[in-house]
Scaffold this active site. Structure first.
Site, PDB file in Angstrom:
ATOM      1  NE  ARG A 205      33.174 106.046  53.956  1.00 10.95           N
ATOM      2  CZ  ARG A 205      33.427 105.505  52.730  1.00 10.95           C
ATOM      3  NH1 ARG A 205      33.063 104.542  52.173  1.00 10.95           N
ATOM      4  NH2 ARG A 205      34.310 106.258  52.118  1.00 10.95           N
ATOM      5  CG  HIS A 227      39.883 107.576  51.134  1.00 14.00           C
ATOM      6  ND1 HIS A 227      39.829 106.335  51.124  1.00 14.00           N
ATOM      7  CD2 HIS A 227      40.253 108.097  49.988  1.00 14.00           C
ATOM      8  CE1 HIS A 227      40.219 106.031  49.666  1.00 14.00           C
ATOM      9  NE2 HIS A 227      40.546 107.115  49.062  1.00 14.00           N
ATOM     10  CD  GLU A 230      35.694 110.846  48.468  1.00 16.72           C
ATOM     11  OE1 GLU A 230      35.991 109.791  49.100  1.00 16.72           O
ATOM     12  OE2 GLU A 230      35.380 111.139  47.168  1.00 16.72           O
ATOM     13  CG  HIS A 264      38.972 112.967  49.466  1.00 15.25           C
ATOM     14  ND1 HIS A 264      38.839 113.241  48.241  1.00 15.25           N
ATOM     15  CD2 HIS A 264      38.879 111.513  49.409  1.00 15.25           C
ATOM     16  CE1 HIS A 264      39.003 112.296  47.475  1.00 15.25           C
ATOM     17  NE2 HIS A 264      39.020 111.217  48.300  1.00 15.25           N
ATOM     18  CG  ASP A 315      40.543 110.005  44.448  1.00 12.73           C
ATOM     19  OD1 ASP A 315      40.570 108.716  44.498  1.00 12.73           O
ATOM     20  OD2 ASP A 315      39.717 110.545  44.892  1.00 12.73           O
TER      21      ASP A 315
HETATM   22 ZN   LIG Z   1      40.646 107.579  46.971  1.00  9.85          ZN
END
Ligand SMILES: [Zn+2]
Length: 437
Positions: A205, A227, A230, A264, A315
Site C-alpha cells: 500500500r 507487512h 494483513e 502477518h 507488533d
Molecule cells: Zn506491524
C-alpha cells in the site's frame, strides 16, 4: 563469569545441572551434568533469549485504549496516527525505553523495530536526520536489549484500484518523499554494539512497485521486512491495481528470499504459500495483534511445511508476552484446523528464539560460540507448578520470568528490571501523550 541451571533447554533437548561459561558476551562452554561450583544460580528452566521480530514501540501507548469500542483495523489506525502525530525525540525515547524494559521483563533479548516514525510532523527532516532512530538506539541500550533497526520505506498514503494515494496528515512523518532520499538517509545510519540496521517495506500500500526492488538493493544482505496481506482490503486493492497478490508483487520485484521476513501473511492464496516457502522467506506471526485487530488466522503450519522459518512479534503491544505469542501460534492452528499438536514444543521454541531473521544469527541457541543470552522461567509458580518442563511454553507467562541475561549481563533478576519500576516508567511516558490530545 559462570552460570548454573538445574535444567536448561539445549539444542539437544532439556538437560540437567547445566553450567554455562561466558567470556566477552559469548558462551564458551555449555556442560550438562556439571557441578555448580562458584557459578551464579539461575532459577527454574533456562531457555535461550527470545526474539521479538516485529515491534512498533510507540504503539504501546495505545494499549487499553483501543480495544473496547469495536471499530476495525482502520479505526484503530486512526488512533495510532493521533499518537504518531504527537511524539518528539524526547517523548519517543521515554516511551521506547519503557516499552523495551517491559519486553526485557518478558524475556525478550533482541527486538526488530519496524521504524517508520522517522520525520518531524509535516514530513520535515529533523536537523539531525536520524534523531528518532537514535532515540530507539538509546532506549534499547538503556533497557539492555539488542535492537535491529528496520528503517522503513513509506512513500504513499494507500492503494486502491486507481493507484497509490498521496500521504495525508501524520503519514507525512513516515516518508522521505522518494526512495532515493530514503536510501541516502538509511546509509547514514551506523550499526553499533547492540544495534544492527536492516530495512523494511511498509507494505504494498505504501511503496509503489517501482521502488520495491530499490529497497531490496539497499538492503545489500541486511534483513528486509514487509507487512504482507494483513487485511483483505490490502489484497483487494493490490489485485485491482496490479492484477496480482501482494506476495506475487514482492516476488516479481525480487524482494522475497531467505533474508526477508513477511510479517502477518494472514490472507494468502495457495500459490502465495508455495512462493513464500520455496523462497525460504521467514514469516513473522503476531497472534495477539492479529486477534485484537480481527485480522484473521494466517496459515502458519502450511507455511512452515513449505519451508518458511516462523518467528513471532508483539507488533502493536496490546500484549507483551512472547510466551503467549508462541502458545497462540499453536492454539490458533487448533481453532482453525480442528487438530491439536500442529506445532511441537521444539518448533514453538524455535519460533520464540528465532533471531536469524532480525540479523543476529549467533543468538537463540544455548551452545558454545553463541551469544550468552538466556531467560530463566520459574517452574514453581501457580501457573507452572507441577508442569512437565517440556510443556513450559504451554503453561508459563511473562509473569513467570525470573532472570534475563543479555551478552552475559543480567538485565532482569528476581523479576525486576535493572531500571526499576517499569510500570511507573510506562505511566510517565504514556499519560502525557493522552493529556495533550
Ligand atoms: Zn506491524
Amino acid at each position: 563469569m559462570s552460570w548454573f541451571a538445574d535444567s536448561a533447554w539445549l539444542p539437544s533437548g532439556i538437560a540437567h545441572d547445566v553450567r554455562f561459561e561466558v567470556a566477552d558476551g559469548r558462551l564458551t562452554e555449555v556442560r550438562a551434568g556439571a557441578e555448580p561450583g562458584d557459578a551464579r544460580r539461575l532459577r527454574g528452566l533456562v531457555l535461550p533469549g527470545f526474539a521479538n521480530a516485529h515491534s512498533h514501540a510507540f504503539h504501546r501507548a495505545l494499549r487499553g485504549r483501543t480495544h473496547g469500542g469495536g471499530g476495525t483495523f482502520w479505526t484503530w489506525r486512526d488512533a495510532m496516527y493521533s499518537i504518531a502525530g504527537r511524539l518528539d525525540p524526547d517523548s519517543y525515547l521515554t516511551l521506547a525505553r519503557a516499552t523495551y524494559a517491559e519486553m526485557a521483563l518478558a524475556g525478550v533479548t533482541s527486538v526488530g523495530e519496524f521504524h517508520y516514525l522517522h520525520h518531524a510532523p509535516g514530513g520535515e527532516r529533523y536537523a539531525e536526520e536520524n534523531v528518532m532512530a537514535e532515540a530507539l538506539r538509546q532506549a534499547a541500550a538503556d533497557a539492555g536489549i539488542r535492537l535491529t533497526l528496520l528503517d522503513t520505506c513509506y512513500l504513499t498514503g494507500g492503494l486502491d484500484s486507481t493507484g497509490h494515494k498521496p500521504l495525508v496528515g501524520p503519514q507525512l512523518r513516515f516518508s522521505d518523499g522518494d526512495v532515493g532520499r530514503w536510501a541516502e538517509r538509511v546509509e547514514r545510519l551506523t550499526p553499533s554494539d547492540g544495534m544492527t540496521v536492516g530495512v523494511a517495506i511498509h507494505s504494498v500500500r505504501a511503496v509503489p512497485r517501482a521502488a520495491l526492488g530499490s529497497v531490496s538493493f539497499v538492503a545489500a544482505g541486511r534483513p528486509v521486512h514487509a507487512h504482507v496481506s494483513e487485511q483483505l482490503a490490502e489484497n483487494a486493492a493490490c489485485q485491482a491495481f496490479y492484477g496480482c497478490t501482494a506476495t506475487m508483487l514482492l516476488d516479481d520485484e525480487g524482494v522475497l528470499g531467505p533474508g526477508t521476513t513477511a510479517v502477518h501473511a494472514t490472507h494468502l492464496a495457495d500459490a502465495d504459500i508455495d512462493v513464500l516457502g520455496h523462497s525460504r522467506t521467514t514469516i513473522c506471526m503476531c497472534p495477539t495483534t492479529e486477534r485484537d485487530l480481527a485480522d484473521g488466522i494466517g496459515p502458519a503450519r502450511r507455511l512452515a511445511a513449505t519451508g518458511c522459518p516462523i518467528t513471532l512479534g508483539s507488533d502493536q503491544h496490546a500484549v507483551i508476552d512472547l510466551l503467549e505469542e508462541a502458545r497462540s501460534l499453536e492454539m490458533d492452528e487448533r481453532l482453525s484446523s480442528g487438530e491439536r499438536g500442529r506445532f511441537t514444543p521444539t518448533e514453538l521454541l524455535a519460533a520464540l528464539t528465532g533471531h536469524a531473521g532480525i540479523g543476529w544469527p549467533d543468538a537463540g541457541r544455548l551452545e558454545a560460540g553463541g551469544l550468552a543470552d538466556f531467560v530463566a522461567v520459574r517452574t514453581d509458580t501457580v501457573r507452572t507448578a507441577g508442569a512437565d518442563p517440556e510443556q513450559i511454553l504451554l503453561s508459563a507467562t511473562a509473569a513467570d520470568i525470573d532472570t534475563v541475561v543479555v551478552s552475559g549481563e543480567p538485565i532482569v533478576e528476581g523479576g525486576r528490571h535493572r531500571l526499576g519500576d517499569v510500570a511507573a516508567m510506562l505511566s510517565a511516558a504514556i499519560q502525557p501523550l493522552w493529556e495533550s490530545a
